[in-house]
Write a protein that holds these residues in place. Structure first.
Motif, PDB file in Angstrom:
ATOM      1  N   SER A  77      55.021  61.974  13.833  1.00  0.00           N
ATOM      2  CA  SER A  77      55.650  62.740  14.929  1.00  0.00           C
ATOM      3  C   SER A  77      56.286  64.106  13.884  1.00  0.00           C
ATOM      4  CB  SER A  77      56.628  61.981  15.712  1.00  0.00           C
ATOM      5  OG  SER A  77      57.781  61.839  14.820  1.00  0.00           O
TER       6      SER A  77
ATOM      7  N   THR B  75      50.264  61.651  18.274  1.00  0.00           N
ATOM      8  CA  THR B  75      50.119  62.135  19.538  1.00  0.00           C
ATOM      9  C   THR B  75      51.097  62.269  20.724  1.00  0.00           C
ATOM     10  OG1 THR B  75      49.565  59.719  20.118  1.00  0.00           O
ATOM     11  CG2 THR B  75      47.804  60.908  19.340  1.00  0.00           C
ATOM     12  N   PHE B  76      52.151  61.175  20.800  1.00  0.00           N
ATOM     13  CA  PHE B  76      53.124  61.229  22.021  1.00  0.00           C
ATOM     14  C   PHE B  76      54.339  61.091  21.419  1.00  0.00           C
ATOM     15  CE2 PHE B  76      49.269  58.971  24.105  1.00  0.00           C
ATOM     16  CZ  PHE B  76      48.689  60.356  24.548  1.00  0.00           C
TER      17      PHE B  76
ATOM     18  N   GLY C 259      55.226  65.180  19.713  1.00  0.00           N
ATOM     19  CA  GLY C 259      53.759  65.040  19.192  1.00  0.00           C
ATOM     20  C   GLY C 259      53.219  66.302  18.702  1.00  0.00           C
TER      21      GLY C 259
ATOM     22  N   ASP D  78      52.656  69.188  21.289  1.00  0.00           N
ATOM     23  CA  ASP D  78      53.925  69.770  21.884  1.00  0.00           C
ATOM     24  C   ASP D  78      54.181  71.002  20.897  1.00  0.00           C
ATOM     25  OD1 ASP D  78      54.271  67.768  23.713  1.00  0.00           O
ATOM     26  OD2 ASP D  78      55.114  66.513  22.363  1.00  0.00           O
TER      27      ASP D  78
ATOM     28  N   ASN E   6      43.512  63.961  20.466  1.00  0.00           N
ATOM     29  CA  ASN E   6      44.652  62.900  20.230  1.00  0.00           C
ATOM     30  C   ASN E   6      43.796  61.602  20.207  1.00  0.00           C
ATOM     31  OD1 ASN E   6      47.196  64.327  20.436  1.00  0.00           O
ATOM     32  ND2 ASN E   6      47.402  63.997  22.537  1.00  0.00           N
TER      33      ASN E   6
ATOM     34  N   LEU F 213      45.211  63.596  28.530  1.00  0.00           N
ATOM     35  CA  LEU F 213      46.165  63.534  27.587  1.00  0.00           C
ATOM     36  C   LEU F 213      45.315  63.884  26.261  1.00  0.00           C
ATOM     37  CD1 LEU F 213      47.803  60.171  28.578  1.00  0.00           C
ATOM     38  CD2 LEU F 213      48.780  62.488  28.687  1.00  0.00           C
TER      39      LEU F 213
ATOM     40  N   PRO G 106      51.511  57.303  26.449  1.00  0.00           N
ATOM     41  CA  PRO G 106      52.982  58.197  26.213  1.00  0.00           C
ATOM     42  C   PRO G 106      54.035  57.446  26.353  1.00  0.00           C
ATOM     43  CG  PRO G 106      51.270  59.362  27.519  1.00  0.00           C
ATOM     44  CD  PRO G 106      50.777  58.134  27.409  1.00  0.00           C
TER      45      PRO G 106
END
Ligand code: SF4
Ligand code: SF4
Length: 411
Positions: A170, A211-212, A227, A230, A239, A269, A349
């Motif tokens: 992240s 990813t999340f 993620g 964002d 993703n 997503l 998520p």
């Protein structure tokens, strides 16, 4: 009840939720021609690396042509392509070294790198991943310090606009990104990611954290982790969640890119539909027990010994979209539910806050079947939708659209 049915209908008929496994003959004929042209062009182009010869690597790992062709058929099916594409998928695998890859590690545990590396009796997915031209991976490469920085600079320059950027981990945004820095100049992970993604052909976020936000983003999220999607904007981005991401899905994405020059079809997503188009629950080997109302009630009970459904022990398979129930982990030997542990929704998520506890979703009432298997499943999907707002039930909508009555399950 009609509102609920309408709600489920809306969820499952939205464009992003639809998985079209048959797009028609003319679509596939046209795609076939485009793929052939692309592979011809790639074949005559210089490999990004010719350090490894594909056939040699396969034979060194004891994989004969027959095993390889079995893998090709399975991969073609996984990518939701008709069998006529098998020879092209085989060729794309041989051309894996035409896709230069830069791999960044940010705020993470390196679990996805381990999944990529796994070398204990590797299956073909891992072997194919060995062939990709991994131009930079700070954890795996020998170079360190200034040498590593130079290697990254060189890779960005040499493959400008052509490389796939895989990102693991992240992005910590707290304290102006100071929770994660890299190199002698203390470049923040955020700046590092923005600099390297700028010239990428596409960005592939791998694993739950990239990813999340994953576990670093779990409450109270002290580093304000987010993620990749964002922060990276204006680039093709895909993703591949889960903890860790399955190497088969990484291979699928790269093969699809080599074959078509594009990312595969994505859901809302940004997950590839070929891997995340269905719920764990739809393909779970314990599903018949769910439908029959046979559950493990406590660890070690008779239900556990008989491999009954793990929903009451907290399995989140009904809310989790992933293909691990089909392709499994560890050289396809097994997967969490196969060894008696419920799914914790690692491809969704906020999974750590929402799903990773050992009890069923609050208020999701399981009803013992009365009046047929489909009825119980319908009730389950609709119950979830109301209780948690995330009741995603393929069977529920299939039945709702099919006009089943809620009271008796009859058509
Ligand atoms: S609830 Fe879990 S264990 Fe039970 S059928 Fe669904 S995915 Fe499988
Ligand atoms: S079973 Fe669930 S928690 Fe386990 S790997 Fe698959 S999606 Fe993740």
């Amino acid at each position: 009840m009609p509102d609920r049915i309408e709600g489920v209908k809306k969820l499952f008929t939205s464009r992003s939720a639809r998985v079209e496994t048959n797009k028609g003959e003319s679509y596939y004929n046209d795609l076939f021609e485009r793929c052939q042209t692309r592979l011809r062009e790639l074949r005559v182009s210089q490999p990004a690396n010719d350090r490894l010869d594909f056939s040699e690597v396969l034979s060194n790992n004891g994989v004969d042509r027959r095993d390889f062709m079995k893998w090709v058929s399975a991969t073609t099916a996984m990518l939701m392509l008709p069998p006529m594409f098998s020879p092209l998928v085989a060729e794309a695998a041989e051309l894996m070294n035409r896709a230069p890859v830069i791999w960044l590690e940010l705020q993470d545990c390196a679990g996805n790198s381990e999944a990529l590396l796994r070398s204990d009796g590797p299956k073909i997915d891992e072997i194919v991943l060995d062939i990709i031209s991994l131009e930079f991976h700070e954890t795996l490469q020998a170079a360190a310090g200034f040498q590593a920085e130079k290697q990254l600079e060189d890779a960005i320059k040499t493959f400008k606009g052509k490389y796939l950027l895989f990102v693991e981990g992240s992005v910590p945004m707290g304290m102006n990104g100071q929770y994660g820095t890299i190199g002698a100049g203390a470049e923040t992970f955020y700046d590092h990611l923005m600099r390297v993604s700028k010239d990428a052909a596409a960005v592939v976020a791998v694993g739950a954290c990239a990813t999340f936000g994953g576990i670093p983003a779990a409450a109270p999220n002290p580093t304000q982790a987010v993620g990749v999607m964002d922060v990276v904007k204006g680039k093709p981005l895909i993703n591949i969640p889960a903890c860790p991401a399955n190497p088969a899905n990484m291979v699928g994405v790269v093969i699809h890119y080599i074959l078509t020059g594009q990312l595969p079809e994505l859901d809302s997503l940004l997950r590839p539909k070929f891997a995340f188009g269905y719920r764990i629950h739809d393909n779970c080997e314990r599903r018949a027990h769910f439908d029959a109302g046979e559950y493990v009630e406590e660890w070690g009970d008779e239900g556990a010994k008989n491999n009954f459904c793990l929903y009451k022990m907290g399995c989140k398979g009904p809310m989790t979209f992933n293909n691990c129930s089909i392709i499994r982990y560890n050289e396809a030997v097994n997967w969490p539910i196969g060894v008696g542990r419920g799914c914790i929704g690692c491809s969704e998520p906020d999974f750590w806050d929402k799903y990773a506890y050992e009890r069923p979703m609050a208020n999701a009432k399981i009803k013992a079947p009365a009046g047929g298997v489909e009825k119980s499943v319908d009730e389950f999907g609709l119950g979830l939708l109301t209780a948690a707002g995330i009741g995603i039930g393929i069977h529920a909508i299939a039945s709702a659209i099919g006009g089943k009555k809620e009271d008796g399950g009859a058509e």
